[in-house]
Scaffold this motif. Structure first.
Motif, PDB file in Angstrom:
ATOM      1  N   ARG A   1     -15.510  -5.221   4.310  1.00 42.15           N
ATOM      2  CA  ARG A   1     -15.532  -6.682   4.450  1.00 42.15           C
ATOM      3  C   ARG A   1     -16.663  -7.299   3.623  1.00 42.15           C
ATOM      4  NH1 ARG A   1     -12.534  -9.369   7.974  1.00 42.15           N
ATOM      5  NH2 ARG A   1     -14.119 -10.974   8.322  1.00 42.15           N
TER       6      ARG A   1
ATOM      7  N   ALA B   1     -24.183  -9.878   9.077  1.00 41.89           N
ATOM      8  CA  ALA B   1     -23.758  -8.822   9.983  1.00 41.89           C
ATOM      9  C   ALA B   1     -24.916  -8.403  10.882  1.00 41.89           C
ATOM     10  CB  ALA B   1     -23.248  -7.617   9.201  1.00 41.89           C
TER      11      ALA B   1
ATOM     12  N   GLU C   1     -20.217 -11.607  11.118  1.00 41.45           N
ATOM     13  CA  GLU C   1     -19.521 -10.358  11.400  1.00 41.45           C
ATOM     14  C   GLU C   1     -19.947  -9.776  12.745  1.00 41.45           C
ATOM     15  OE1 GLU C   1     -17.132  -9.047   9.570  1.00 41.45           O
ATOM     16  OE2 GLU C   1     -17.282 -10.555   7.985  1.00 41.45           O
TER      17      GLU C   1
ATOM     18  N   ALA D   1     -15.175 -10.154  20.569  1.00 40.52           N
ATOM     19  CA  ALA D   1     -15.508  -9.247  19.469  1.00 40.52           C
ATOM     20  C   ALA D   1     -15.951  -7.868  19.938  1.00 40.52           C
ATOM     21  CB  ALA D   1     -16.619  -9.864  18.613  1.00 40.52           C
TER      22      ALA D   1
ATOM     23  N   CYS E   1     -20.041 -13.416  17.522  1.00 43.75           N
ATOM     24  CA  CYS E   1     -18.773 -14.133  17.624  1.00 43.75           C
ATOM     25  C   CYS E   1     -19.062 -15.609  17.908  1.00 43.75           C
ATOM     26  CB  CYS E   1     -17.894 -13.549  18.733  1.00 43.75           C
ATOM     27  SG  CYS E   1     -18.653 -13.606  20.376  1.00 43.75           S
TER      28      CYS E   1
ATOM     29  N   ASP F   1     -15.428 -16.163  11.260  1.00 47.58           N
ATOM     30  CA  ASP F   1     -15.794 -15.052  12.139  1.00 47.58           C
ATOM     31  C   ASP F   1     -15.207 -13.727  11.656  1.00 47.58           C
ATOM     32  OD1 ASP F   1     -13.140 -14.912  12.949  1.00 47.58           O
ATOM     33  OD2 ASP F   1     -13.518 -15.513  15.025  1.00 47.58           O
ATOM     34  N   TYR F   2     -15.422 -12.695  12.469  1.00 45.65           N
ATOM     35  CA  TYR F   2     -15.020 -11.328  12.140  1.00 45.65           C
ATOM     36  C   TYR F   2     -13.511 -11.183  11.930  1.00 45.65           C
ATOM     37  CZ  TYR F   2     -13.544 -11.391  16.976  1.00 45.65           C
ATOM     38  OH  TYR F   2     -12.917 -11.727  18.149  1.00 45.65           O
TER      39      TYR F   2
END
Length: 508
Positions: A232, A200, A225, A111, A64, A24-25
């Motif tokens: 990233r 993303a 993301e 998130a 998320c 995950d992010y």
């Protein structure tokens, strides 16, 4: 045989329970069995909220683990997910919740601070589990829809395509629609269980949702993301990413960032597929992208009502073709030369799409559904196109006025409505304009001669009325706009009429 979207999760757990599924992010890692456990907990939460088969469950989020778990849990209950981007304003969100008539709303907090704020506005109750932290709002009086054992009849997802005509439109996408779309996407990308996809794209958009479902079906892994970060993405490309579906703006930011790092070319050798979607493809920009990646950049064409992609290219490196390619697996295309805007002499007609990915219709809106769905099951896209000698589709324009900005749909009437809410705005016209790798939103408003309103004033006025991607790049104020004898704004003349006022933006 898989008949529900959650069957992809069940199959992945059965085949490789301990394999990596999601990063995950925050760089937390989850296996398929951990995602399944989070889904089981999410299902219990929804049951406690009174969710039953045929209900709708709204999810407000940025990407998320929570939303993944609640999407699959909703499917397990034969309820329908309604994914909404947390970046919507409260007014927009409230309108869509009212229209979709859910029995529960889930605010995925981990998130997104914006989701937390929205949750507080609804006095949502906090719940914490292996799925993360969410806010829950139980809505009374929701009316369930009929349920069907047949996956081609049972609606899995409502995705909003417009808020522009007074009544929002939500495409009803069935389990069969989504499973077919995911299979077609996986085939185009040649997805394997050892692939790592960088995603993303928001799961509240059909491009992102189908990409995620195709990853689950292929039993690969995803870097999911919450928001796009070029830093990233750059790091991920140097680490493990093999597949990169994105919109042009993401690619463009990456090129700029990489050059700043004195790395004008990608040379890690892991990336084997890269695609651009959600916006028109510029040939100069395509060459730049292929020079950077060192592999072909594939293009495509899709829409919410067609459950994402219906066309895709399979071009070799350096191919100058900027078409959207041939029909994807099981999709069928034809052109209507009698449609508005068609030019039969040039082979240009309205694009009609058929196949197993075409939506069931618009939620509780049979009148709008009948306008776009033909008797033989084709969807009228409102887009104009032509086929070349090799059978590839070229998009030449849109009979609808849809603007696609950074991969998000922007409908001019919605922006115009926000502007004309201001008491000193007499009328407004909104159009899109192509810029490098993207499309920007330009607004033109008519005000009285003695009006002291400024562009900055109007920009501030619409800030709380429109999501960021819908807000105009420029707002031109004028005492007169070009109009037809009927008084209707001639949008085709706006750019030329106000070219001088827009010149600073052009030169910049």
């Amino acid at each position: 045989m898989q008949t529900r979207i959650h069957d992809t999760l069940s199959a992945a757990v059965a085949a490789k329970p301990d394999a990596l599924a999601i990063i995950d992010y925050a760089d937390r890692k989850y296996s398929w069995s951990e995602l399944a456990a989070a889904t089981a907990e999410a299902k219990e939460v929804l049951l406690a909220q009174g969710v039953k088969a045929g209900d709708r469950v709204v999810m407000v989020f940025e990407n998320c683990l929570s939303v993944c778990a609640f999407l699959f849990a909703t499917s397990q209950l034969d309820a329908t997910s309604v994914p909404l981007n947390a970046r919507l304003t409260h007014a927009e969100l409230d309108r869509l919740i009212t229209h979709s008539d859910p029995s529960a709303v889930v605010f995925c907090s981990d998130a997104s601070d914006t989701a937390v704020i929205h949750g507080k506005a609804f006095s949502a109750k906090t719940a914490i589990g292996s799925y993360g932290t969410v806010g829950l709002f139980q809505r009374r009086g929701s009316q369930p829809e009929p349920c069907f054992e047949d996956g081609s009849a049972q609606v899995a997802l409502l995705l909003y395509t417009s808020g522009t005509t007074g009544a929002p439109k939500a495409a009803m996408l069935t389990h069969h629609n989504l499973l077919c779309a995911a299979a077609a996407s996986a085939k185009v990308r040649g997805m394997q269980d050892n692939d790592m996809t960088y995603l993303a794209l928001p799961l509240s958009h059909i491009f992102g949702f189908v990409s995620f479902l195709s990853i689950c079906g292929a039993q690969g892994a995803v870097r999911l993301e919450a928001r796009f970060s070029v830093e990233r993405l750059y790091k991920a490309l140097k680490t493990d990413v093999t597949l990169l579906p994105a919109v042009p703006q993401m690619h463009a930011q990456l090129f700029h960032y990489a050059r700043a790092q004195n790395a004008p070319h990608y040379d890690m050798g892991m990336l084997r597929f890269v695609s651009s979607g959600g916006a028109p493809l510029d040939p100069v920009w395509k060459r730049e992208a292929e020079t950077f990646y060192g592999i072909p950049l594939q293009n495509g064409y899709g829409l919410t009502e067609g459950t994402a992609g219906v066309c895709a290219t399979a071009s070799p490196l350096g191919d100058p073709d900027v078409s959207v390619g041939h029909p994807m697996q099981d999709s069928t295309l034809r052109l209507d030369f009698d449609a508005e805007g068609a030019t039969p002499a040039e082979g240009i007609g309205e694009i009609l799409v058929g196949g197993p990915q075409i939506m069931k219709g618009y939620f509780r809106d049979p009148e709008q559904s009948a306008k776009v769905l033909t008797g033989d099951g084709f969807f009228r896209t409102g887009d104009l196109g032509r086929f070349d000698d090799e059978g590839r589709l070229h998009i030449v324009g849109r009979s609808k006025e849809l603007i696609i900005r950074s991969g998000f749909n922007v409908y001019p009437v919605e922006v115009e409505g926000a502007l004309t809410d201001h008491p000193e705005v007499i009328m407004a016209g909104v159009v899109g304009r192509q810029v490098s790798g993207n499309e920007e939103v330009l607004a033109f408003v008519k005000v009285a001669a003695d009006c002291r309103l400024s562009e900055a004033d109007l920009s501030a006025f619409v800030k709380d009325r429109l999501a960021p991607y819908k807000r105009p790049t420029r707002i031109v104020l004028a005492q007169d706009l070009p109009v037809a004898p009927t008084g209707k704004i001639l949008k085709t003349k706006l750019l030329s009429t106000f070219a001088e006022q827009l010149m600073p933006e052009i030169s910049h």
